[in-house]
Write a protein that holds these residues in place. Sequence first.
Motif, PDB file in Angstrom:
ATOM      1  N   VAL A  45      16.788  32.887  20.357  1.00  0.00           N
ATOM      2  CA  VAL A  45      17.701  33.149  19.244  1.00  0.00           C
ATOM      3  C   VAL A  45      16.872  33.283  17.965  1.00  0.00           C
ATOM      4  N   THR A  46      16.928  34.452  17.345  1.00  0.00           N
ATOM      5  CA  THR A  46      16.164  34.703  16.126  1.00  0.00           C
ATOM      6  C   THR A  46      17.102  35.108  14.993  1.00  0.00           C
ATOM      7  N   PHE A  47      16.588  35.031  13.773  1.00  0.00           N
ATOM      8  CA  PHE A  47      17.367  35.427  12.598  1.00  0.00           C
ATOM      9  C   PHE A  47      17.831  36.875  12.743  1.00  0.00           C
ATOM     10  N   GLU A  48      16.931  37.740  13.154  1.00  0.00           N
ATOM     11  CA  GLU A  48      17.244  39.168  13.248  1.00  0.00           C
ATOM     12  C   GLU A  48      18.339  39.428  14.283  1.00  0.00           C
ATOM     13  N   LEU A  71      16.742  26.385  13.330  1.00  0.00           N
ATOM     14  CA  LEU A  71      16.806  26.548  11.877  1.00  0.00           C
ATOM     15  C   LEU A  71      16.461  27.964  11.442  1.00  0.00           C
ATOM     16  N   GLU A  72      15.566  28.601  12.179  1.00  0.00           N
ATOM     17  CA  GLU A  72      15.133  29.949  11.805  1.00  0.00           C
ATOM     18  C   GLU A  72      16.259  30.968  11.980  1.00  0.00           C
ATOM     19  N   ALA A  73      17.295  30.588  12.741  1.00  0.00           N
ATOM     20  CA  ALA A  73      18.384  31.529  13.011  1.00  0.00           C
ATOM     21  C   ALA A  73      19.649  31.181  12.246  1.00  0.00           C
ATOM     22  N   ALA A  74      19.540  30.379  11.200  1.00  0.00           N
ATOM     23  CA  ALA A  74      20.698  30.026  10.373  1.00  0.00           C
ATOM     24  C   ALA A  74      20.981  31.169   9.405  1.00  0.00           C
ATOM     25  N   VAL A  75      22.052  31.887   9.658  1.00  0.00           N
ATOM     26  CA  VAL A  75      22.384  33.114   8.925  1.00  0.00           C
ATOM     27  C   VAL A  75      23.652  32.891   8.108  1.00  0.00           C
ATOM     28  N   PRO A  76      23.670  33.253   6.822  1.00  0.00           N
ATOM     29  CA  PRO A  76      24.901  33.137   6.042  1.00  0.00           C
ATOM     30  C   PRO A  76      25.936  34.174   6.473  1.00  0.00           C
ATOM     31  N   GLY A  77      27.211  33.874   6.183  1.00  0.00           N
ATOM     32  CA  GLY A  77      28.259  34.845   6.436  1.00  0.00           C
ATOM     33  C   GLY A  77      29.222  34.502   7.547  1.00  0.00           C
ATOM     34  N   PHE A  78      29.014  33.384   8.221  1.00  0.00           N
ATOM     35  CA  PHE A  78      29.924  32.972   9.286  1.00  0.00           C
ATOM     36  C   PHE A  78      31.092  32.177   8.704  1.00  0.00           C
ATOM     37  N   ASP A  79      32.194  32.142   9.439  1.00  0.00           N
ATOM     38  CA  ASP A  79      33.364  31.376   9.014  1.00  0.00           C
ATOM     39  C   ASP A  79      33.158  29.880   9.202  1.00  0.00           C
ATOM     40  N   LEU A  80      32.337  29.520  10.183  1.00  0.00           N
ATOM     41  CA  LEU A  80      32.121  28.117  10.519  1.00  0.00           C
ATOM     42  C   LEU A  80      30.726  27.950  11.090  1.00  0.00           C
ATOM     43  N   TYR A  81      30.103  26.805  10.782  1.00  0.00           N
ATOM     44  CA  TYR A  81      28.791  26.464  11.329  1.00  0.00           C
ATOM     45  C   TYR A  81      28.934  25.197  12.155  1.00  0.00           C
ATOM     46  N   LEU A  82      28.506  25.259  13.416  1.00  0.00           N
ATOM     47  CA  LEU A  82      28.601  24.138  14.337  1.00  0.00           C
ATOM     48  C   LEU A  82      27.210  23.585  14.589  1.00  0.00           C
ATOM     49  N   ILE A  83      27.051  22.273  14.382  1.00  0.00           N
ATOM     50  CA  ILE A  83      25.737  21.634  14.507  1.00  0.00           C
ATOM     51  C   ILE A  83      25.730  20.757  15.753  1.00  0.00           C
ATOM     52  N   GLY A  97      16.762  14.490  14.948  1.00  0.00           N
ATOM     53  CA  GLY A  97      15.492  14.992  14.414  1.00  0.00           C
ATOM     54  C   GLY A  97      15.585  16.372  13.812  1.00  0.00           C
ATOM     55  N   LYS A  98      16.091  17.342  14.568  1.00  0.00           N
ATOM     56  CA  LYS A  98      16.208  18.703  14.059  1.00  0.00           C
ATOM     57  C   LYS A  98      17.232  18.794  12.934  1.00  0.00           C
ATOM     58  N   GLN A  99      18.238  17.936  12.997  1.00  0.00           N
ATOM     59  CA  GLN A  99      19.250  17.924  11.938  1.00  0.00           C
ATOM     60  C   GLN A  99      18.646  17.444  10.615  1.00  0.00           C
ATOM     61  N   LEU A 103      18.325  19.369   7.042  1.00  0.00           N
ATOM     62  CA  LEU A 103      18.812  18.820   5.780  1.00  0.00           C
ATOM     63  C   LEU A 103      17.714  18.780   4.723  1.00  0.00           C
ATOM     64  N   GLN A 104      16.499  18.476   5.152  1.00  0.00           N
ATOM     65  CA  GLN A 104      15.385  18.464   4.200  1.00  0.00           C
ATOM     66  C   GLN A 104      15.102  19.861   3.667  1.00  0.00           C
ATOM     67  N   ALA A 105      15.231  20.849   4.528  1.00  0.00           N
ATOM     68  CA  ALA A 105      14.898  22.214   4.127  1.00  0.00           C
ATOM     69  C   ALA A 105      16.043  22.909   3.395  1.00  0.00           C
ATOM     70  N   TYR A 106      17.279  22.668   3.839  1.00  0.00           N
ATOM     71  CA  TYR A 106      18.398  23.479   3.345  1.00  0.00           C
ATOM     72  C   TYR A 106      19.592  22.656   2.863  1.00  0.00           C
ATOM     73  N   GLY A 107      19.419  21.352   2.703  1.00  0.00           N
ATOM     74  CA  GLY A 107      20.547  20.491   2.376  1.00  0.00           C
ATOM     75  C   GLY A 107      21.358  20.932   1.189  1.00  0.00           C
ATOM     76  N   SER A 108      20.723  21.474   0.178  1.00  0.00           N
ATOM     77  CA  SER A 108      21.429  21.888  -1.036  1.00  0.00           C
ATOM     78  C   SER A 108      22.223  23.176  -0.844  1.00  0.00           C
ATOM     79  N   TYR A 109      21.970  23.887   0.250  1.00  0.00           N
ATOM     80  CA  TYR A 109      22.604  25.188   0.453  1.00  0.00           C
ATOM     81  C   TYR A 109      23.653  25.176   1.561  1.00  0.00           C
ATOM     82  N   ILE A 110      23.804  24.053   2.240  1.00  0.00           N
ATOM     83  CA  ILE A 110      24.724  23.994   3.378  1.00  0.00           C
ATOM     84  C   ILE A 110      26.170  24.053   2.898  1.00  0.00           C
TER      85      ILE A 110
END
Length: 236
Positions: A45-48, A71-83, A97-99, A103-110
């Motif tokens: 699963v990749t960003f592209e 994390l590399e495949a987290a793409v904006p524009g979805f109706d819902l994000y499931l973790i 761990g991955k969560q 959060l360290q990398a993208y916590g402010s943007y989630i």
Amino acid sequence: MYRERYEEWRHVFKLDPDREIDDAKLDALCMSGTDAVIVGGSSGVTFEKVVELLSRIRRYEVPCALEVSDLEAAVPGFDLYLIPMVLNTARTEWMTGKQIEGLQAYGSYIPWDSTAAEGYLILNAEAEAARLTGADCGLDAAAVLAHVRLADRLMRLPIVYLEYSGTFGDMELVRAASALVTQARLFYGGGIDDPAKASAAAAAAHTVIVGNVIYDHLEAALETVQAVRDTAFARV
């Protein structure tokens, strides 16, 4: 809130960005009457690939969720994000761990109003997800139900997901798990390749996830939509 986005889902198609699906098949799925489409996979699963699949699904009105397994495949524009949080593994990176990395990398943007945790129980040892996460798939019924209580009552996770990917699971166990949850929604996925299995799963779980059969037998996949709609959830 995010609960409003999945609480009425009964039937969901799950598409793997690492597997090819042509426009005609995608059109049939998105216009089938399914309640939602989840995009997600265990490998490749990749960003592209996610961006490309999302752009095609967005031609339709069907709700679309991303299961964030990389994390590399987290793409904006979805109706819902499931973790996903894998409950039955000793490898803590798949639980928190991955969560934490995310959060360290993208916590402010989630987008928290569109983000929900899934308490995963992976129950087929042959599944790629089981090999990847080191899931203990040998749990007996009592242990599975203890994990369900952990997710629902102690951790208060909004979704508990029984994943038998590649094989059809124990519907009595799924029904027992559904009866235990007090606030979580019980998702079931695995081995649904005909309407009869879809109906059996719909009677046992709140939400039925249909995946692999999309790529192996599209007509059978489409038939599962009506089978689920025609089946009442039978809470014990």
